[in-house]
Scaffold this active site. Structure first.
Site, PDB file in Angstrom:
ATOM      1  NE  ARG A 135      43.128-103.209 -13.444  1.00 46.45           N
ATOM      2  CZ  ARG A 135      42.616-103.935 -12.716  1.00 46.45           C
ATOM      3  NH1 ARG A 135      41.387-104.329 -12.455  1.00 46.45           N
ATOM      4  NH2 ARG A 135      43.532-104.383 -11.788  1.00 46.45           N
ATOM      5  NE  ARG A 182      46.633-109.958  -2.726  1.00 48.48           N
ATOM      6  CZ  ARG A 182      46.147-109.131  -3.655  1.00 48.48           C
ATOM      7  NH1 ARG A 182      44.842-108.435  -3.302  1.00 48.48           N
ATOM      8  NH2 ARG A 182      46.338-109.043  -4.958  1.00 48.48           N
ATOM      9  NE  ARG A 217      45.744-111.909  -7.418  1.00 47.13           N
ATOM     10  CZ  ARG A 217      44.930-110.673  -7.460  1.00 47.13           C
ATOM     11  NH1 ARG A 217      44.002-110.417  -6.296  1.00 47.13           N
ATOM     12  NH2 ARG A 217      45.472-109.883  -8.303  1.00 47.13           N
ATOM     13  CE  LYS A 227      40.725-101.353  -7.470  1.00 49.11           C
ATOM     14  NZ  LYS A 227      42.237-101.697  -7.300  1.00 49.11           N
ATOM     15  NE  ARG A 278      48.613-106.713 -10.164  1.00 47.60           N
ATOM     16  CZ  ARG A 278      48.081-107.209  -9.025  1.00 47.60           C
ATOM     17  NH1 ARG A 278      48.840-107.774  -8.274  1.00 47.60           N
ATOM     18  NH2 ARG A 278      46.964-106.883  -8.573  1.00 47.60           N
TER      19      ARG A 278
HETATM   20  P1  AMP Z   1      42.721-107.374  -9.968  1.00 46.90           P
HETATM   21  O1  AMP Z   1      42.286-108.300  -9.107  1.00 46.90           O
HETATM   22  O2  AMP Z   1      41.439-106.223 -10.025  1.00 46.90           O
HETATM   23  O3  AMP Z   1      43.836-106.523  -9.644  1.00 46.90           O
HETATM   24  O4  AMP Z   1      42.939-107.856 -11.554  1.00 46.90           O
HETATM   25  C1  AMP Z   1      43.942-108.865 -11.690  1.00 46.90           C
HETATM   26  C2  AMP Z   1      44.285-108.861 -13.059  1.00 46.90           C
HETATM   27  O5  AMP Z   1      43.141-109.110 -14.011  1.00 46.90           O
HETATM   28  C3  AMP Z   1      44.889-107.571 -13.579  1.00 46.90           C
HETATM   29  O6  AMP Z   1      46.305-107.436 -13.434  1.00 46.90           O
HETATM   30  C4  AMP Z   1      44.489-107.749 -15.000  1.00 46.90           C
HETATM   31  O7  AMP Z   1      45.617-108.630 -15.704  1.00 46.90           O
HETATM   32  C5  AMP Z   1      43.402-108.396 -15.013  1.00 46.90           C
HETATM   33  N1  AMP Z   1      42.087-107.416 -15.151  1.00 46.90           N
HETATM   34  C6  AMP Z   1      41.255-107.318 -14.177  1.00 46.90           C
HETATM   35  N2  AMP Z   1      40.191-106.318 -14.310  1.00 46.90           N
HETATM   36  C7  AMP Z   1      40.682-105.901 -15.621  1.00 46.90           C
HETATM   37  C8  AMP Z   1      40.033-105.004 -16.476  1.00 46.90           C
HETATM   38  N3  AMP Z   1      39.104-104.380 -16.200  1.00 46.90           N
HETATM   39  N4  AMP Z   1      40.819-104.671 -17.743  1.00 46.90           N
HETATM   40  C9  AMP Z   1      42.020-105.547 -18.082  1.00 46.90           C
HETATM   41  N5  AMP Z   1      42.477-106.283 -17.284  1.00 46.90           N
HETATM   42  C10 AMP Z   1      41.903-106.587 -16.254  1.00 46.90           C
END
Ligand code: AMP
Length: 228
Positions: free
Chosen positions: A88, A127, A160, A13, A171
Site C-alpha cells: 500500500r 457494508r 466495521r 479486491k 481511507r
Molecule cells: P483493508 O481491509 O485492506 O481495507 O484494511 C483495513 C485497514 O487495515 C486499512 O485501512 C489500514 O488501516 C490497515 N491495513 C491493511 N493493509 C495495510 C497495509 N498494507 N499497510 C498499512 N495498513 C494496512
C-alpha cells in the site's frame, strides 16, 4: 505465480480475491484480514494497529512488513499467491520485491480494480458483516432478509468501525496519496498493471479479472463467501 490486486478501498479486491481463491485455488493474502485477526486475538500487533485502523490511516510499514514476512514463511513455497491490500506504500512495494526475491519469487502480474470515489463511499458505508459467521451484506444491494440480522446464523450484523462515512473518506484520501503511486512504480519497472472496471456486478468483474489474467472464463462458484 505472484499477483497483486491494487485498487481503492471498497472497489471489491477482497470479493474478487475470494472468488479467485475458490475458483483457481490461489492463496489469498489480505493484510487487512491478518490485522483484523490480530485484533480479535488481542495480540501485541493487533493492539498497536488498532488506532491506525480505526482512524482510516495506514498501519506503519515495519509492522506490516513483519506480518507479511511471517505469513509468507508459513505458506507452501509452491503456492500461487494473491496479495490484496498489500503493498500500500512505495516502501512496502520495494520491500516486497526483496522478500520475494529471497523466496525465489517475483511479482508476475499486477491488476488494478478501478472505481469512482462516490460509488466507493456508498459501497463501504453500506457494508454490514456478521461477527459470528463472517457473512457480508450491503444495505443497498444485498440486504439481509431481516434488517440488521444475519440470514445464515441470526446474529446481529455490525458495521466495521472503519466503514463509517468520515473514515471511508479518509481511507480514500490515503489511498490516492500513498497507494496510487504504486501504479507508476509497477509501470516503470515493466510490470504494467492490467486495469479492470470494478464498478460492475460481482460476476462481470470476476469474468473481466479472469480474462485479464489470461484464464478461461467460467461461471462463478455458488459457495463463494465474499468480503471486501
Ligand atoms: P483493508 O481491509 O485492506 O481495507 O484494511 C483495513 C485497514 O487495515 C486499512 O485501512 C489500514 O488501516 C490497515 N491495513 C491493511 N493493509 C495495510 C497495509 N498494507 N499497510 C498499512 N495498513 C494496512
Amino acid at each position: 505465480m505472484t499477483t497483486i490486486f491494487l485498487g481503492a478501498p471498497g472497489v471489491g479486491k477482497g470479493t474478487q480475491a475470494v472468488l479467485l481463491r475458490e475458483h483457481v485455488g490461489w492463496v489469498h493474502v489480505s493484510t487487512g484480514d491478518l490485522l483484523r485477526a490480530a485484533r480479535r486475538d488481542d495480540t501485541k500487533l493487533g493492539r498497536r494497529a488498532q488506532s491506525f485502523m480505526d482512524a482510516g490511516d495506514l498501519v506503519p510499514d515495519e509492522l506490516i512488513l513483519d506480518l507479511v514476512r511471517e505469513h509468507l514463511a508459513s505458506l507452501d513455497p509452491g503456492a500461487s499467491i494473491l496479495f490484496d491490500g498489500f503493498p500500500r506504500t512505495l516502501p512496502q512495494a520495494e520491500a516486497l520485491d526483496g522478500v520475494l526475491e529471497e523466496l525465489g519469487r517475483q511479482v508476475n502480474q499486477v491488476l488494478l480494480l478501478d472505481g469512482d470515489d462516490d460509488e466507493l463511499v456508498k459501497r463501504l458505508s453500506g457494508r454490514r458483516s456478521c461477527p459470528n459467521c463472517g457473512a457480508v451484506y450491503n444495505v443497498h444491494w444485498s440486504p439481509p432478509e431481516e434488517e440488521g440480522r444475519c440470514d445464515r446464523c441470526g446474529a446481529d450484523l455490525v458495521q466495521r468501525e472503519d466503514d463509517a462515512p468520515d473514515t471511508v473518506r479518509r481511507r480514500l484520501d490515503v489511498y490516492r496519496e500513498l497507494t496510487e503511486p504504486l501504479i507508476g512504480f509497477y509501470r516503470e519497472s515493466g510490470r504494467e498493471p492490467a486495469v479492470v472496471d470494478g464498478i460492475q456486478s460481482m460476476e462481470e468483474v470476476h469474468q473481466a479479472v479472469l480474462e485479464s489474467l489470461g484464464m478461461e472464463v467460467d461461471c462463478i462458484p455458488k459457495t463463494a463467501e465474499t468480503g471486501e
